[in-house]
Design a protein around this motif. Structure first.
Motif, PDB file in Angstrom:
ATOM      1  N   ASN A  67       0.817  -1.209   0.000  1.00 15.67           N
ATOM      2  CA  ASN A  67       0.000   0.000   0.000  1.00 15.67           C
ATOM      3  C   ASN A  67       0.848   1.255   0.000  1.00 15.67           C
ATOM      4  O   ASN A  67       1.993   1.244   0.441  1.00 15.67           O
ATOM      5  CB  ASN A  67      -0.948   0.008   1.198  1.00 15.67           C
ATOM      6  N   SER A  68       0.231   2.332  -0.487  1.00 19.14           N
ATOM      7  CA  SER A  68       0.879   3.641  -0.451  1.00 19.14           C
ATOM      8  C   SER A  68       0.651   4.232   0.940  1.00 19.14           C
ATOM      9  O   SER A  68      -0.225   3.766   1.662  1.00 19.14           O
ATOM     10  CB  SER A  68       0.239   4.554  -1.500  1.00 19.14           C
TER      11      SER A  68
ATOM     12  N   LEU B   5     -13.687   5.802  -3.449  1.00 17.53           N
ATOM     13  CA  LEU B   5     -12.752   4.684  -3.507  1.00 17.53           C
ATOM     14  C   LEU B   5     -13.182   3.746  -4.623  1.00 17.53           C
ATOM     15  O   LEU B   5     -14.369   3.427  -4.758  1.00 17.53           O
ATOM     16  CB  LEU B   5     -12.751   3.983  -2.138  1.00 17.53           C
TER      17      LEU B   5
ATOM     18  N   ALA C 186      -6.991  -4.383  -6.269  1.00 20.37           N
ATOM     19  CA  ALA C 186      -6.491  -3.069  -5.860  1.00 20.37           C
ATOM     20  C   ALA C 186      -7.627  -2.123  -5.514  1.00 20.37           C
ATOM     21  O   ALA C 186      -8.719  -2.199  -6.086  1.00 20.37           O
ATOM     22  CB  ALA C 186      -5.637  -2.468  -6.979  1.00 20.37           C
TER      23      ALA C 186
ATOM     24  N   CYS D 111      -8.138   2.193  -4.987  1.00 18.88           N
ATOM     25  CA  CYS D 111      -7.513   3.493  -5.167  1.00 18.88           C
ATOM     26  C   CYS D 111      -8.504   4.516  -4.638  1.00 18.88           C
ATOM     27  O   CYS D 111      -9.715   4.350  -4.817  1.00 18.88           O
ATOM     28  CB  CYS D 111      -7.223   3.711  -6.650  1.00 18.88           C
ATOM     29  N   TYR D 112      -8.033   5.512  -3.949  1.00 19.74           N
ATOM     30  CA  TYR D 112      -8.963   6.491  -3.365  1.00 19.74           C
ATOM     31  C   TYR D 112      -8.389   7.892  -3.420  1.00 19.74           C
ATOM     32  O   TYR D 112      -7.174   8.078  -3.460  1.00 19.74           O
ATOM     33  CB  TYR D 112      -9.324   6.114  -1.921  1.00 19.74           C
TER      34      TYR D 112
ATOM     35  N   ARG E 123       0.852  11.703  -4.714  1.00 19.35           N
ATOM     36  CA  ARG E 123       0.594  10.958  -3.471  1.00 19.35           C
ATOM     37  C   ARG E 123       0.041  11.826  -2.359  1.00 19.35           C
ATOM     38  O   ARG E 123      -0.376  11.312  -1.334  1.00 19.35           O
ATOM     39  CB  ARG E 123       1.860  10.237  -3.014  1.00 19.35           C
TER      40      ARG E 123
ATOM     41  N   TRP F 228      -3.464   4.240  -2.532  1.00 19.80           N
ATOM     42  CA  TRP F 228      -3.854   2.930  -3.072  1.00 19.80           C
ATOM     43  C   TRP F 228      -3.388   1.820  -2.132  1.00 19.80           C
ATOM     44  O   TRP F 228      -2.511   2.016  -1.281  1.00 19.80           O
ATOM     45  CB  TRP F 228      -3.281   2.700  -4.478  1.00 19.80           C
TER      46      TRP F 228
ATOM     47  N   LEU G 197      -3.145  -2.788  -2.350  1.00 15.38           N
ATOM     48  CA  LEU G 197      -3.487  -3.953  -3.168  1.00 15.38           C
ATOM     49  C   LEU G 197      -3.107  -5.265  -2.499  1.00 15.38           C
ATOM     50  O   LEU G 197      -2.250  -5.300  -1.610  1.00 15.38           O
ATOM     51  CB  LEU G 197      -2.850  -3.845  -4.563  1.00 15.38           C
TER      52      LEU G 197
ATOM     53  N   ALA H 245      -7.646   2.317  -9.976  1.00 15.48           N
ATOM     54  CA  ALA H 245      -7.447   1.040  -9.268  1.00 15.48           C
ATOM     55  C   ALA H 245      -7.031  -0.041 -10.250  1.00 15.48           C
ATOM     56  O   ALA H 245      -6.149  -0.868  -9.960  1.00 15.48           O
ATOM     57  CB  ALA H 245      -8.721   0.639  -8.530  1.00 15.48           C
TER      58      ALA H 245
ATOM     59  N   CYS I  69      -3.368   0.327 -11.029  1.00 18.91           N
ATOM     60  CA  CYS I  69      -2.545  -0.189  -9.916  1.00 18.91           C
ATOM     61  C   CYS I  69      -2.478  -1.714  -9.980  1.00 18.91           C
ATOM     62  O   CYS I  69      -1.397  -2.308  -9.868  1.00 18.91           O
ATOM     63  CB  CYS I  69      -3.157   0.189  -8.568  1.00 18.91           C
TER      64      CYS I  69
END
Lengths: 170, 300
Positions: free
Chosen positions: B17-18, B31, B48, B50-51, B87, B92, B94, B179, B182
């Motif tokens: 994850n980020s 999301l 994944a 992503c938000y 960022r 994100w 996954l 997403a 990713c």
């Protein structure tokens, strides 16, 4: 069970080649919860062993896409494990000949009295190809645990010894 | 993406994850959920999320993210790099599900099918974002199976969030497109750097797309069958293509949980009418031996 054996299959007299017990090299064994319907060498060291992981509840691996959980089982004290193989070749020429041409060691011969003559198709020889003092027992998705059949089976030799022991007269 | 954990052990699952952008802890976020590598018979499947905050949705759209399937690999990598640059407002996470995890789930004593595995993984990822403090207000999901039942399920899990499950959500909502990028970037990287657990001989890495209908993939599978072990763990044993090849080219395996009773009695119905001799009056061994799997050895 004897009666069944006699009627269903050929009867054999099996002889052990004692020298093979001495020469057998230690082997790593895995007992899987499945049967592979073939008898052939398998690249265990390349495919299976490198995939074994130590998980939170014992060893983990998979075989043919199914999850296995395993544990080490020790051969009970006083016993030794051997991998036995029946000799492919039926009785060889030397087995019929007298002592003079017997290439095998002294203990190869039956120590008890004079051995009965060997018969083709009746007498077979088995020999050890490997020895072991422990093996890895694998269960399908769960650890086999104390109730595993093979653990029970390993208790038979000691029970057999007791029930076949001489009972004192009084 | 740092895949060192996966490269260490690729027999289970692995989460990456980020960092969570600070703004996502304060502002309401959208999301998106998508997956990559669901169909292939080879390699992992990646889920994944992503938000980003609703207030930054236009910035995400400005990146011109699109359904990852319509993009080339280099475009996907470029877009993922852009998301990494952004960022401060895009986050994100996954899950990489190894082919071994997929096989063992689907071939379990209790079958755990791919749809359930997918739904549970998606649910866990959304929950993970919530646990990290992301203020999720809306969720968009590309469907797996029937969208209605999937949406109902997710809505029950997350009653405070508006859930939308749709087919082709990855081309409709930019946050789902993000997403999907990713997931696809991760899947490609995981496949490219896959460390085979097995020590394969005469190994050739030219397995094509990994999809079952790719002739290259099929040829690769046929070439790498091992008669006893089947395939390396890189292969999803639960795929019909893999099973069909094993059936033909590998030794048969009978598992202890297979009901053998049927085979035993089948074709022997005549035994009720014919006198088959000794078979009809077998002496059953004592329970002690039956329970321990012990039989007298008549041959080795």
């Amino acid at each position: 069970m004897e009666s069944r054996d006699e009627t269903m299959m050929e009867k054999h007299r099996v002889h052990l080649r004692p020298i093979t017990l001495r020469d057998a090299a230690p082997a790593t064994l895995h007992l899987l919860p499945c049967e592979v319907l073939a008898s052939r060498p398998a690249p265990v060291g390349r495919f299976f062993t490198p995939a074994i992981r130590q998980g939170p509840d014992g060893l983990e691996v998979s075989f043919r896409g199914r999850s296995l959980r395993g544990e080490e089982v020790a051969v009970p004290p006083g016993l030794v494990g051997y991998v036995m193989v029946t000799e492919e070749k039926l009785i060889g020429k030397q087995d019929f000949l007298g002592d003079s041409e017997n290439n095998y060691q002294e203990e190869e011969r039956e120590p008890v009295a004079a051995p009965e003559p060997l018969e083709r198709d009746f007498d077979r020889f088995i020999g050890a190809t490997a020895t072991f003092s422990r093996f890895t027992l694998w269960g399908l998705e769960t650890i086999p645990g104390p109730d595993a059949k093979v653990r029970g089976a390993l208790t038979w030799p000691s029970l057999a010894a007791v029930i076949h022991a001489q009972v004192p007269e009084d | 993406m740092d895949f060192s954990e996966l490269e260490n052990d690729n027999t289970g699952r692995c989460r990456l994850n980020s960092p969570v952008p600070l703004v996502c802890l304060k502002e309401a976020c959208v999301l998106g959920v998508d997956e990559a590598g669901r169909g292939p018979v080879l390699g992992p499947m990646v889920y994944a999320i992503c938000y980003c905050p609703l207030s930054h949705l236009a910035d995400l759209e400005a990146l011109k993210v699109a359904d990852s399937k319509t993009l080339s690999e280099s475009e996907r990598n470029r877009l993922f790099a852009k998301m990494e640059e952004d960022r401060d407002f895009v986050g994100w996470a996954l899950d990489v599900l190894s082919p071994n995890l997929i096989s063992t789930s689907m071939l379990g004593r209790v079958k755990y099918n791919l749809n359930s595995l997918s739904h549970d993984t998606a649910t866990a990822l959304i929950q993970y974002a919530l646990d990290q403090g992301v203020k999720v207000s809306q969720v968009f999901v590309d469907t797996v199976g029937m969208p209605e039942t999937y949406q109902k399920r997710l809505q029950q899990c997350f009653p405070g969030i508006k859930v939308t499950v749709k087919a082709k959500a990855d081309s409709l909502y930019s946050v789902v497109s993000a997403a999907s990028i990713c997931a696809k970037v991760a899947r490609d990287q995981a496949v490219r750097n896959w460390r085979f657990v097995e020590r394969l001989q005469d190994f050739d890495a030219d397995y094509g797309s990994g999809y079952p209908n790719d002739p290259k993939t099929k040829a690769w599978l046929k070439k790498h069958v091992e008669p006893v072990f089947g395939f390396p763990q890189f292969v999803r044993f639960s795929w019909r293509t893999a099973m069909a090849i094993l059936e033909k080219e590998a030794e048969d395996v009978v598992w202890e949980d297979l009901t053998v009773g049927d085979q035993e009695s089948a074709g022997r119905i005549t035994s009720y009418f014919l006198n088959e001799g000794p078979r009809t009056h077998l002496r059953v061994p004592h329970r002690y031996f039956v329970e321990r799997g012990l039989e007298s050895a008549t041959t080795l």
